[in-house]
Design a protein around this motif. Structure first.
Motif, mmCIF file in Angstrom:
data_model
loop_
_atom_site.group_PDB
_atom_site.id
_atom_site.type_symbol
_atom_site.label_atom_id
_atom_site.label_comp_id
_atom_site.label_asym_id
_atom_site.label_seq_id
_atom_site.Cartn_x
_atom_site.Cartn_y
_atom_site.Cartn_z
ATOM 1 N N ASP A 1 5.816 5.605 -8.482
ATOM 2 C CA ASP A 1 5.715 5.757 -7.032
ATOM 3 C C ASP A 1 4.666 4.800 -6.469
ATOM 4 O O ASP A 1 3.468 5.006 -6.675
ATOM 5 N N SER B 1 3.470 4.507 -3.613
ATOM 6 C CA SER B 1 2.608 5.124 -2.601
ATOM 7 C C SER B 1 1.599 6.093 -3.191
ATOM 8 O O SER B 1 0.713 6.575 -2.470
ATOM 9 N N TYR B 2 1.712 6.388 -4.475
ATOM 10 C CA TYR B 2 0.809 7.358 -5.096
ATOM 11 C C TYR B 2 -0.599 6.769 -5.160
ATOM 12 O O TYR B 2 -0.791 5.675 -5.690
ATOM 13 N N TYR C 1 2.146 -6.298 -4.931
ATOM 14 C CA TYR C 1 3.189 -5.451 -4.356
ATOM 15 C C TYR C 1 4.206 -6.280 -3.585
ATOM 16 O O TYR C 1 3.850 -7.148 -2.790
ATOM 17 N N SER D 1 1.569 -0.853 -6.920
ATOM 18 C CA SER D 1 1.142 -0.022 -5.792
ATOM 19 C C SER D 1 1.171 -0.812 -4.490
ATOM 20 O O SER D 1 1.034 -2.048 -4.476
ATOM 21 N N ILE D 2 1.321 -0.082 -3.380
ATOM 22 C CA ILE D 2 1.274 -0.737 -2.071
ATOM 23 C C ILE D 2 -0.104 -1.328 -1.801
ATOM 24 O O ILE D 2 -0.260 -2.165 -0.905
#
Length: 455
Positions: free
Chosen positions: A265, A267-268, A56, A50-51
């Motif tokens: 994803d 950004s999720y 990341y 994740s971001i």
């Protein structure tokens, strides 16, 4: 000579003083009772890619992430298998405190975000349904990784207390030890690294819930690690969610649920863990069993596009010897099926006319891959459904079943296991809410958009 009034007044003061000591000591040693326990503790789950994750890398593509997921899953299953085999010859194995986490090639899939003591001490700890103890790094900490977040210092906390060797929590450890002050010591083994060890203690944990703001839970039993082995940067601990008395899930009421979606994803941001009686236990249920520190479910069959595959139920059963069975796990992304089940599923998938150009890559001979682009070539692919005892189902659409592994080919997120065990990983669980009722021995499955939990 003192008057009768002065004597009575002095006795009254002494009595009040003694009562205050009794009340103070009672409050200091009182653990969280069932009535005062929070009904619902919500925590964000942060995927490793994740971001919001310290791991990341903006330069990584879906292919990089797929490669890590495959390595992570293979390492995770190897560890599960190793523990299962050691349990076959070690009668006390069931008391092991944690499933082993591979130190370098695997750091779990999701981190749980919370604070310890106060909001100046944030923690990112690996969520693991195959582990028992909640532990975090503590100062002084020999060989600890230099995390980007300051390590918790118990000497600065007025709410920190050590757990005695005589405590029932210490008795729940596997081979507990005592230090010179009769504090309870623990040790957690790791594959390929020095063990994590420290003092069993109590401290306040703070969760930033989406609906109730900051929620403080006092007197949580945890491991204060002063020797953390060779863990990667920023991995500050593990949140064990197993059935043992030491588990955070057990301490908070014996129920928990998690909802994960769009694993690929970065950004999720709607993955969520709920602990306590307010956990989401909805949908159809299936019996949940615990064996050697893992959660087992009764898988009765697999279908593709509504057609049941020719897999006998006995292929998924855990036998009287303890061998076999199906684990539902949070520590790996891909799933692993025993050979008979995998071959039936792979043959059915290969028979789909759009997926004729298949092969097994040299670097992972237990994976099935296809030439092409996953987004274009799997459109309209039928759902693969896992059917469990009691009627619960887990439906895997193309996004859960395939991943792009290179610019020229994509692979199934299922691996073949020539041994006895099958494991259902996070990829297969995405787009579902998975609820665990530990005391009731039931697992609940409900297809869900996790974003709805924030509304």
């Amino acid at each position: 000579m003192a008057s009768l009034y002065q004597i009575l007044l002095l006795l009254t003061y002494e009595l009040l003083f003694m009562l205050s000591i009794i009340v103070t000591n009672s409050n200091a040693t009182k653990s969280i009772s069932a009535s005062s326990m929070p009904k619902r503790v919500v925590a964000k789950l942060i995927h490793r890619n994740s971001i919001r994750s310290p791991f990341y890398d903006p330069n990584h593509t879906d292919i990089h992430r797929a490669k890590f997921a495959l390595e992570n899953s293979a390492a995770r299953f190897a560890i599960i298998e190793q523990k299962m085999k050691s349990c076959e010859v070690n009668a006390s194995c069931s008391d092991n405190i944690q499933a082993k986490l591979r130190a370098k090639t695997s750091v779990g899939v999701f981190f749980v975000e919370f604070y310890i003591k106060d909001t100046s001490h944030p923690v990112l700890a690996v969520m693991d349904t195959g582990s028992t103890l909640l532990w975090v790094q503590c100062i002084p900490c020999e060989n600890c990784a230099q995390a980007s977040i300051p390590i918790y210092d118990p000497s600065t906390s007025s709410t920190y207390t050590n757990v005695s060797c005589l405590s029932e929590y210490c008795e729940a450890l596997h081979r507990p030890k005592c230090d010179e002050r009769r504090n309870c010591k623990y040790e957690v083994e790791y594959e390929g690294a020095r063990p994590t060890e420290g003092i069993l203690a109590r401290e306040s944990l703070i969760f930033d819930t989406s609906d109730e703001g900051l929620l403080t839970i006092p007197n949580v039993v945890f491991g204060c690690s002063h020797e953390s082995g060779e863990k990667p940067d920023a991995v500050m601990g593990v949140v064990g969610l197993n059935y043992n008395k030491l588990s955070l899930a057990t301490q908070l009421g014996g129920k928990f649920s998690y909802c994960v979606g769009k694993v690929k994803d970065p950004s999720y941001g709607y993955n969520q863990l709920i602990l306590g009686k307010g956990a989401i236990l909805e949908g159809d249920s299936t019996p949940l069993d615990v064996y050697e520190g893992f959660y087992f479910v009764t898988l009765e069959g697999i279908s593709l596009g509504g057609v049941m595959l020719n897999i006998p139920r006995a292929a998924f059963e855990r036998r009287a010897s303890g061998k076999g069975g199906v684990i539902i796990d949070s520590g790996g992304e891909s799933s692993v099926l025993i050979q008979r089940a995998y071959e039936e599923l792979a043959n059915a998938v290969r028979d789909m006319t759009e997926l004729k150009s298949w092969f097994k890559p040299y670097e992972e001979p237990n994976a099935l891959c296809f030439i092409g682009d996953v987004n274009n070539d799997t459109k309209g692919f039928p759902v693969v459904t896992f059917h469990f005892s009691g009627g619960a189902e887990l439906g895997l659409e193309a996004e859960s079943l395939f991943t792009q592994s290179s610019p020229t080919y994509f692979c199934m997120t299922m691996l073949e296991n020539p041994d006895d065990y099958s494991v259902i990983g996070i990829n297969a669980q995405q787009f579902h809410n998975v609820g665990y009722d530990i005391s009731g021995k039931k697992l609940y499955l409900r297809r869900m958009d996790c974003e709805l939990l924030d509304e």
